[in-house]
Design a protein around this motif. Structure first.
Motif, mmCIF file in Angstrom:
data_model
loop_
_atom_site.group_PDB
_atom_site.id
_atom_site.type_symbol
_atom_site.label_atom_id
_atom_site.label_comp_id
_atom_site.label_asym_id
_atom_site.label_seq_id
_atom_site.Cartn_x
_atom_site.Cartn_y
_atom_site.Cartn_z
ATOM 1 N N ASP A 125 0.736 -1.404 -0.028
ATOM 2 C CA ASP A 125 0.031 -0.029 -0.032
ATOM 3 C C ASP A 125 0.788 1.187 0.099
ATOM 4 O O ASP A 125 0.889 2.146 -0.994
ATOM 5 C CB ASP A 125 -0.921 0.136 1.275
ATOM 6 N N ASP A 174 -4.450 2.559 9.175
ATOM 7 C CA ASP A 174 -5.603 1.877 9.961
ATOM 8 C C ASP A 174 -5.213 1.203 11.069
ATOM 9 O O ASP A 174 -5.819 -0.048 11.018
ATOM 10 C CB ASP A 174 -6.423 1.245 8.683
ATOM 11 N N ASN A 185 -5.657 -3.044 12.406
ATOM 12 C CA ASN A 185 -6.585 -3.713 11.419
ATOM 13 C C ASN A 185 -5.505 -4.946 10.414
ATOM 14 O O ASN A 185 -5.616 -6.024 10.243
ATOM 15 C CB ASN A 185 -7.388 -3.045 10.557
ATOM 16 N N ASN A 186 -4.369 -4.271 9.734
ATOM 17 C CA ASN A 186 -3.918 -4.922 8.818
ATOM 18 C C ASN A 186 -2.191 -4.858 8.985
ATOM 19 O O ASN A 186 -1.436 -5.225 8.271
ATOM 20 C CB ASN A 186 -4.196 -4.343 7.223
ATOM 21 N N LYS A 213 -0.277 -7.939 8.055
ATOM 22 C CA LYS A 213 -0.171 -7.714 6.406
ATOM 23 C C LYS A 213 1.099 -7.125 6.037
ATOM 24 O O LYS A 213 2.067 -7.427 5.495
ATOM 25 C CB LYS A 213 -1.325 -7.461 5.738
HETATM 26 C C1 LIG Z 1 -5.957 -4.146 2.063
HETATM 27 C C2 LIG Z 1 -6.785 -4.705 3.250
HETATM 28 O O1 LIG Z 1 -6.256 -5.801 3.690
HETATM 29 N N1 LIG Z 1 -7.699 -4.111 4.019
HETATM 30 C C3 LIG Z 1 -8.276 -4.844 5.295
HETATM 31 C C4 LIG Z 1 -7.793 -4.006 6.367
HETATM 32 O O2 LIG Z 1 -8.382 -4.242 7.456
HETATM 33 C C5 LIG Z 1 -9.970 -4.046 7.281
HETATM 34 C C6 LIG Z 1 -10.731 -4.734 8.571
HETATM 35 O O3 LIG Z 1 -10.142 -5.672 9.016
HETATM 36 C C7 LIG Z 1 -10.460 -4.861 6.224
HETATM 37 O O4 LIG Z 1 -11.903 -4.850 6.118
HETATM 38 C C8 LIG Z 1 -9.617 -4.756 5.105
HETATM 39 O O5 LIG Z 1 -9.874 -5.398 3.870
#
Ligand SMILES: CC(=O)N[C@H]1CO[C@H](CO)[C@@H](O)[C@@H]1O
Ligand SMILES: Cc1cc2nc3c(=O)[nH]c(=O)nc-3n(C[C@H](O)[C@H](O)[C@H](O)COP(=O)(O)OP(=O)(O)OC[C@H]3O[C@@H](n4cnc5c(N)ncnc54)[C@H](O)[C@@H]3O)c2cc1C
Ligand SMILES: *[C@@H]1O[C@H](CO)[C@@H](O)[C@H](O)[C@H]1NC(C)=O
Ligand SMILES: *[C@@H]1O[C@H](CO)[C@@H](O)[C@H](O)[C@H]1NC(C)=O
Ligand SMILES: *[C@@H]1O[C@H](CO)[C@@H](O)[C@H](O)[C@H]1NC(C)=O
Length: 532
Positions: free
Chosen positions: A400, A441, A444-445, A448
């Motif tokens: 990203d 965010d 959340n991610n 990743k």
């Molecule tokens: C790009 C990605 O993986 N976005 C995720 C980030 O986290 C949110 C909430 O857990 C997900 O809904 C998104 O898909």
């Protein structure tokens, strides 16, 4: 004399009451009592901030750069102590020791792994925040300055430039860095090829040791003075101030930023940069900032990779164009790309401030970064082949908000011996890579992004330094030294220790063993004393 049993009983109950009182009073109250007993100067109540106070989160967050370590899931300090005088800091060391409270020290709060404001290894812990200890005394005649740990490097630059247009200091590019943590980990910037690191230009220091004593260079001795110039933050004591050596800068310097994307031959030009960047005139520093171009900027087009050649030359345009024509014509630098300015304005330029921002902004000590992020670093000894660069672009395009910064070495960096100070990345290094992934965010991610950067780091292994795979201690990385078969702390420490310091790690351990054998100053990656 005879005591009635009644008298003894009431005495006992008084004692019990006293005992229950002393055990139920809070850690912060005990700490404040202890501070008042041990500080020459009284402790205003406002210097201690507990989580139940409304100002707590703003103080905690004030200078913290990595939002990852401010998430609710991360441990919080018992309280934050913001000393106003050196004697307050001394008392905080004595009292934390006496009360068995783990102490973290914060100057500018830029630690990549939040080590100055989060302990993941011990509770309770407290923060000693040096942000009120930020005086700067520049002595142009002596060519030096005393600067307190809580000052930002931008304030230092400003105070020097205020007194002289032809003096400067070779340290970080980001102006909100605290000199307490920054210089003790090395401190590189645009003048490193000409003058070395901030830590190479330190003349004296005042430090509080594990016994609460204040030591200057003469009192601490050359071994400890060596260790604090590059050995990384918070292992040996609390640095109160540095005496730095000023360096000459010309009245006119030249800056430029030239962008090349893949369609403009970025890969070939970057391959060429790798061959020349460390060999250029020492007055020239060209770093490369590499990131995918955001789709908004290139509507209707494929996301591309942009390489930004971002430079400072200690001299005028004419000389710069000659140097570039001779050594790096492939970039195609023109007179129009060049901006002649003063050294202090080059600080603002490279620090990312909009043009025409007045230098007084530096006195605000404000950061322009603050992000959720994870970073790693590598040192490169041979140019990375174009095919490997192509693979790198694919990986960057899949994330990203990634970023890489490549910093040239050579010049003075190659002339200083590896053991001069603990920072060992010297001759033979072409450039340093910093990898960053940032996001917005929260948690959340997070996994990743962490996975992405760890995989990228694995991908790069064949192209970077090896045995050891070196890393910059000021880009603290808690991944290093983990996941080894033998995870006892000393063995793990030698894994990251050799990456950050090469052979100097052994000397750092010896100094630590002598000055802080009980390991009072410790964190997830502090220098360990020898196991006894
Ligand atoms: C790009 C990605 O993986 N976005 C995720 C980030 O986290 C949110 C909430 O857990 C997900 O809904 C998104 O898909
Ligand atoms: C946006 C950004 C840009 C950066 N740019 C550069 C750059 O251009 N050049 C460069 O070399 N580095 C750079 N760095 C890395 C920076 O040098 C380190 O993060 C450095 O440790 C920050 O020092 P600090 O005082 O601001 O941080 P802090 O988080 O306060 O401290 C960092 C470490 O040092 C310890 N420490 C703090 N104060 C003291 C003290 N007084 N005595 C002893 N130990 C102490 C802390 O406990 C912690 O372990 C950058 C970092 C960020 C986040
Ligand atoms: C916060 O809590 C401490 C004890 O935990 C107490 O001494 C202090 O008075 C409290 N402050 C406020 C503003 O409630
Ligand atoms: C740096 O290393 C190279 C070979 O790796 C050597 O030729 C050169 O003399 C060294 N430079 C210094 C200043 O030590
Ligand atoms: C170290 O490894 C052992 C065995 O693999 C494991 O049980 C232990 O939890 C690990 N300790 C740490 C601190 O990671």
């Amino acid at each position: 004399m005879k005591f009635s049993s009644n008298y003894i009983l009431s005495l006992l109950s008084l004692l019990l009451l006293w005992a229950s009182f002393t055990t139920s009073i809070s850690v912060e109250d005990k700490f404040i009592q202890c501070l008042n007993l041990n500080s020459k100067l009284s402790i205003p109540l406002s210097t201690v901030c507990t989580p139940n106070e409304s100002t707590f989160s703003s103080i905690l967050q004030s200078s913290a750069q990595n939002l990852r370590y401010l998430e609710p899931s991360k441990p919080k300090p018992e309280f934050i102590f913001t000393p106003m005088y050196e004697s307050h800091v001394q008392a905080s060391v004595i009292c934390a020791k006496q009360l068995g409270i783990h102490l973290r020290v914060r100057s500018g709060g830029h630690d990549y792994e939040g080590l100055s404001y989060v302990s993941q290894i011990e509770t309770p812990f407290i923060i000693v925040d040096l942000s009120k200890l930020r005086s700067i005394n520049v002595d142009i005649v002596d060519n030096s300055a005393w600067i307190q740990a809580g000052a930002t490097i931008g304030e230092v630059y400003y105070r020097i430039a205020e007194k002289s247009k032809i003096h400067g200091f070779p340290a970080g590019l980001c102006t909100s860095l605290g000199v307490g943590g920054h210089i003790t980990g090395g401190a590189y910037g645009t003048m490193m090829r000409k003058y070395g690191l901030g830590a190479d230009n330190v003349l004296d220091a005042r430090i509080i040791d594990a016994n609460g004593k204040i030591l200057d260079r003469a009192a601490m001795g050359e071994d400890l003075f060596w260790a604090i110039r590059g050995g990384g933050g918070a292992s040996f004591g609390i640095i109160l101030s540095w005496k730095i050596k000023l360096v000459p800068v010309p009245e006119t310097v030249t800056v430029f930023t030239v962008m090349k994307n893949l369609e403009q031959g970025a890969t070939k030009i970057l391959y060429r940069w790798q061959q020349v960047a460390d060999k250029l005139d020492e007055n020239l520093f060209i770093r490369v900032i590499i990131q995918p171009a955001s789709p908004e900027q290139k509507t209707g087009q494929k996301r591309t990779i942009t390489t930004l050649y971002n430079a400072v030359f200690l001299g005028g345009t004419e000389k710069l164009l000659q140097v570039m024509q001779q050594s790096f014509p492939e970039l195609g630098l023109t007179k129009n790309d060049c901006i002649e300015t003063s050294w202090i304005k080059s600080v603002l330029y490279i620090g990312g401030f909009p043009s025409n921002t007045p230098p007084e902004i530096l006195l605000k000590g404000k950061s322009t970064f603050k992000n959720y992020f994870k970073s790693k670093s590598d040192f490169v000894k041979e140019p990375i082949p174009e095919t490997a660069l192509e693979g790198l672009w694919k990986r960057l395009l899949a994330e990203d908000s990634p970023l890489m910064i490549w910093n040239p070495y050579g010049g003075q960096m190659s002339k200083i011996p590896e053991s001069e100070i603990p920072f060992p990345h010297r001759n033979g290094t072409l450039f340093k890579i910093q990898y960053v992934s940032t996001w917005h965010d929260g948690e959340n991610n997070e996994t990743k992004h962490m996975d992405w950067i760890r995989k990228l780091y694995n991908y790069m292994a064949p192209y970077v330094s090896n045995f050891p795979r070196e890393a910059y201690v000021n880009y603290r990385d808690l991944d290093l030294g983990m996941n080894k078969k033998d995870n006892t702390s000393f063995v793990q420490a030698s894994v990251w220790g050799v990456k950050y310091f090469k052979d100097n790690f052994n000397r750092l351990v010896r100094v630590k063993t002598r000055v802080d054998p009980d390991n009072f100053f410790r964190h997830e990656q502090s220098i360990p004393p020898l196991p006894s």
